[in-house]
Design an enzyme around this catalytic site. Structure first.
Site, mmCIF file in Angstrom:
data_model
loop_
_atom_site.group_PDB
_atom_site.id
_atom_site.type_symbol
_atom_site.label_atom_id
_atom_site.label_comp_id
_atom_site.label_asym_id
_atom_site.label_seq_id
_atom_site.Cartn_x
_atom_site.Cartn_y
_atom_site.Cartn_z
ATOM 1 N N TYR A 1 -2.667 1.120 4.326
ATOM 2 C CA TYR A 1 -3.889 1.915 4.307
ATOM 3 C C TYR A 1 -5.100 1.142 3.776
ATOM 4 C CZ TYR A 1 -0.489 5.745 4.649
ATOM 5 O OH TYR A 1 0.541 6.570 5.049
ATOM 6 N N HIS B 1 -10.716 5.756 5.179
ATOM 7 C CA HIS B 1 -10.390 6.715 4.127
ATOM 8 C C HIS B 1 -10.265 6.034 2.764
ATOM 9 C CE1 HIS B 1 -9.860 10.907 3.838
ATOM 10 N NE2 HIS B 1 -8.553 11.011 3.882
ATOM 11 N N PHE C 1 -1.734 9.699 -3.251
ATOM 12 C CA PHE C 1 -2.189 9.938 -1.890
ATOM 13 C C PHE C 1 -3.369 10.911 -1.933
ATOM 14 C CE2 PHE C 1 1.908 8.086 -0.966
ATOM 15 C CZ PHE C 1 1.599 7.234 0.078
ATOM 16 N N ASN D 1 -4.530 13.628 -0.503
ATOM 17 C CA ASN D 1 -4.506 15.090 -0.575
ATOM 18 C C ASN D 1 -4.129 15.638 -1.943
ATOM 19 O OD1 ASN D 1 -5.067 14.767 2.115
ATOM 20 N ND2 ASN D 1 -3.331 15.958 2.859
#
Length: 216
Positions: free
Chosen positions: A38, A43, A88, A90
């Protein structure tokens, strides 16, 4: 208009070995997803921005604390906690609330840095409060804190092309052209954060909210 040469007056930061017991604590948290896969995603621009701030402030000594990678240091009379939640995106609120409890930091002394698809790439915007605007990490923080009243620095990544799902778009890496622009954006973010620390939210907003270009 405030002269940007004010930065010549800033004092040199010092490392985390200093005794911080009597100093005001500021938490600066960049949002993203942990893991190499990632690292270059849109993001994760919050992670990238705080890494740049850490480098510019010459802070050292990364450690894991309260579900986050944390670096501590002092800038002028402030104790600065810079974090990258490892829960993470969320579940970012879990890590932020855990850090706030550990260090006893009130909401008015936190700054969250995150990506925003509703701002064009190259635009940065500091705000004293507001909704999540669909950003899941910010939504998690708002839900865990029970308030929208905390500062956040929004980094524009632009809207997805065509009919692409926004969730897929933000999990893709920046384009080559965008990657070439990122250092200029991160330099402006650093200056914005330093202005916020030294002169407050309103001054930082007035001076740096808007488009970021190479000429700046």
């Amino acid at each position: 208009m405030i002269d940007k040469n004010i930065f010549n007056l800033f004092k040199k930061p010092v490392s985390e070995e200093t005794n911080f017991s009597s100093e005001k604590i500021i938490l600066i948290a960049g949002l993203g997803n942990p893991g190499k896969q990632y690292a270059g995603n849109r993001h994760n621009v919050g992670f990238m921005a705080v890494d740049h701030i850490i480098d510019k402030l010459n802070f050292t000594g990364k450690k894991i604390k309260s579900k986050s990678i944390v670096v501590e240091g002092r800038y002028n009379k402030l104790r600065i906690i810079i974090s990258k939640p490892q829960t993470f995106m969320n579940l970012s609120g879990d890590a932020i609330v855990s850090l706030m409890k550990f260090f006893k930091i009130p909401t008015e002394q936190i700054l969250i840095i995150h990506d925003d698809i509703d701002l064009p790439f190259g635009v940065i915007r500091l705000r004293p409060s507001g909704g999540a605007g669909g950003q899941k990490g910010l939504s998690s923080i708002i839900n865990r804190l029970g308030t929208k009243e905390f500062a956040r620095l929004r980094i524009g990544v632009g809207r997805p092309p065509g009919n692409m799902d926004p969730a897929d778009y933000v999990l893709k890496d920046f384009s080559k052209i965008e990657r070439e622009e990122l250092p200029f954006i991160f330099d402006s973010i650093y200056k914005m954060v330093i202005t916020y620390l030294d002169f407050g939210l309103e001054t930082a907003m007035n001076l740096y909210n808007g488009n970021v270009t190479k000429e700046e």
